[in-house]
Design a protein around this motif. Sequence first.
Motif, PDB file in Angstrom:
ATOM      1  N   ALA A 112     -10.349 -31.701  -5.339  1.00 21.45           N
ATOM      2  CA  ALA A 112      -9.051 -31.058  -5.139  1.00 21.45           C
ATOM      3  C   ALA A 112      -8.135 -31.375  -6.317  1.00 21.45           C
ATOM      4  O   ALA A 112      -8.139 -32.501  -6.843  1.00 21.45           O
ATOM      5  N   VAL A 113      -7.349 -30.410  -6.731  1.00 21.46           N
ATOM      6  CA  VAL A 113      -6.415 -30.599  -7.845  1.00 21.46           C
ATOM      7  C   VAL A 113      -5.170 -31.348  -7.386  1.00 21.46           C
ATOM      8  O   VAL A 113      -4.681 -32.253  -8.068  1.00 21.46           O
ATOM      9  N   GLN A 114      -4.668 -30.984  -6.214  1.00 17.32           N
ATOM     10  CA  GLN A 114      -3.462 -31.627  -5.701  1.00 17.32           C
ATOM     11  C   GLN A 114      -3.772 -33.038  -5.194  1.00 17.32           C
ATOM     12  O   GLN A 114      -4.875 -33.305  -4.717  1.00 17.32           O
ATOM     13  N   ARG A 115      -2.802 -33.908  -5.288  1.00 19.58           N
ATOM     14  CA  ARG A 115      -2.958 -35.274  -4.795  1.00 19.58           C
ATOM     15  C   ARG A 115      -2.283 -35.442  -3.438  1.00 19.58           C
ATOM     16  O   ARG A 115      -1.198 -34.902  -3.190  1.00 19.58           O
ATOM     17  N   MET A 116      -2.910 -36.205  -2.571  1.00 26.47           N
ATOM     18  CA  MET A 116      -2.247 -36.671  -1.365  1.00 26.47           C
ATOM     19  C   MET A 116      -1.322 -37.820  -1.749  1.00 26.47           C
ATOM     20  O   MET A 116      -1.541 -38.489  -2.769  1.00 26.47           O
ATOM     21  N   THR A 117      -0.300 -38.069  -0.958  1.00 25.02           N
ATOM     22  CA  THR A 117       0.706 -39.063  -1.328  1.00 25.02           C
ATOM     23  C   THR A 117       1.089 -39.934  -0.143  1.00 25.02           C
ATOM     24  O   THR A 117       0.858 -39.580   1.019  1.00 25.02           O
ATOM     25  N   LEU A 118       1.707 -41.067  -0.463  1.00 17.14           N
ATOM     26  CA  LEU A 118       2.378 -41.861   0.553  1.00 17.14           C
ATOM     27  C   LEU A 118       3.686 -41.170   0.916  1.00 17.14           C
ATOM     28  O   LEU A 118       4.118 -40.210   0.255  1.00 17.14           O
ATOM     29  N   GLU A 119       4.357 -41.657   1.951  1.00 19.28           N
ATOM     30  CA  GLU A 119       5.600 -41.023   2.386  1.00 19.28           C
ATOM     31  C   GLU A 119       6.674 -41.063   1.312  1.00 19.28           C
ATOM     32  O   GLU A 119       7.546 -40.201   1.258  1.00 19.28           O
ATOM     33  N   ASP A 120       6.607 -42.085   0.407  1.00 23.27           N
ATOM     34  CA  ASP A 120       7.616 -42.171  -0.643  1.00 23.27           C
ATOM     35  C   ASP A 120       7.257 -41.344  -1.876  1.00 23.27           C
ATOM     36  O   ASP A 120       7.952 -41.403  -2.898  1.00 23.27           O
ATOM     37  N   GLY A 121       6.167 -40.572  -1.784  1.00 22.12           N
ATOM     38  CA  GLY A 121       5.775 -39.713  -2.896  1.00 22.12           C
ATOM     39  C   GLY A 121       4.766 -40.327  -3.842  1.00 22.12           C
ATOM     40  O   GLY A 121       4.312 -39.651  -4.778  1.00 22.12           O
ATOM     41  N   THR A 122       4.405 -41.574  -3.638  1.00 23.18           N
ATOM     42  CA  THR A 122       3.406 -42.214  -4.497  1.00 23.18           C
ATOM     43  C   THR A 122       2.062 -41.503  -4.365  1.00 23.18           C
ATOM     44  O   THR A 122       1.548 -41.335  -3.263  1.00 23.18           O
ATOM     45  N   GLU A 123       1.513 -41.061  -5.496  1.00 24.43           N
ATOM     46  CA  GLU A 123       0.249 -40.339  -5.462  1.00 24.43           C
ATOM     47  C   GLU A 123      -0.912 -41.287  -5.173  1.00 24.43           C
ATOM     48  O   GLU A 123      -0.972 -42.393  -5.703  1.00 24.43           O
ATOM     49  N   LEU A 124      -1.820 -40.822  -4.318  1.00 17.75           N
ATOM     50  CA  LEU A 124      -3.018 -41.584  -3.977  1.00 17.75           C
ATOM     51  C   LEU A 124      -4.216 -41.028  -4.740  1.00 17.75           C
ATOM     52  O   LEU A 124      -4.298 -39.824  -4.996  1.00 17.75           O
ATOM     53  N   THR A 125      -5.132 -41.909  -5.091  1.00 17.11           N
ATOM     54  CA  THR A 125      -6.387 -41.486  -5.691  1.00 17.11           C
ATOM     55  C   THR A 125      -7.462 -41.484  -4.607  1.00 17.11           C
ATOM     56  O   THR A 125      -7.797 -42.541  -4.072  1.00 17.11           O
TER      57      THR A 125
END
Length: 287
Positions: A90-103
């Motif tokens: 997937a191109v888009q990243r999932m994130t934490l609630e504060d917007g921090t991108e997850l790998t």
Amino acid sequence: VPDPGPGEVLVDVLTCGVCQTDQHYVEGGVGDDFPYLLGHEASGIVAAVGEGVTEVAVGDKVILNWRAVCGQCRACRKGEPWYCFDTHNAVQRMTLEDGTELTPALGIGAFAEKTLVAAGQCTKIEGELEDHQYAAVGLLGCGVMAGIGAVLNTAAVRRGESVAVIGCGGVGTAAVAGAALAGATTIIAVDLDDDKLATAKRFGATHTVNSRTQEPVAAIQELTGGFGADVVVDAVGIAATFRQAFEARDLAGRMVLVGVPAPGTTWEIPLDEVFGRGGAIKSAWYG
């Protein structure tokens, strides 16, 4: 978790196993792109699809796999997609609630209620399964593919050859099954645990060696006429088993290391031994 974009699929996770690779991520043995979202031995239900997705539809039950091959690179064009040089996630990243991108670990990240993957990472499950069976089929995208792929693809085992597999967990047992599928006539399973060896025998091992009571290299050589196996698969990934696998090969035999060694692991083999025995040493992370 973002809505799926072009070529992406949103999946409601049904089950997800824990793999040793997850621990390697925790220890920094795979990369340092923290924070990681772990989990990849997963099954799920397609919740939404992005533009252009035709492989699966909403409601399909799927197995997730980390290699969505491109079908167009030089490896794929040669009919060797397991070496694909342009796999998709997937191109888009999932994130934490504060917007921090997850790998997402291995491009999946299924230790969550939902995950976003490339459409090619989804393999549709045909037919109906009992609820408890979805945990088992999730292994097809990881350990089963790794072990069978290492034997059929990387080692290219041929009918009539001998194969030894060191380490009979999920990956090693799959390698045993792969050797049986390839038509190997001597299949030697090596482990410390009699229960695992019994399982390996059910999946096609012709001989078993408990390395608590037998020296594995000598045992493999004895079972192969004193020569060593045509192919030895190390499904453990520590220095001791790597050395055993190297020494248990026949002259010009092939050796395949499956999986991710622990951080800091090194192997020392004198060059005269390497050249003297010939053959090939390959790494087959997921076949």
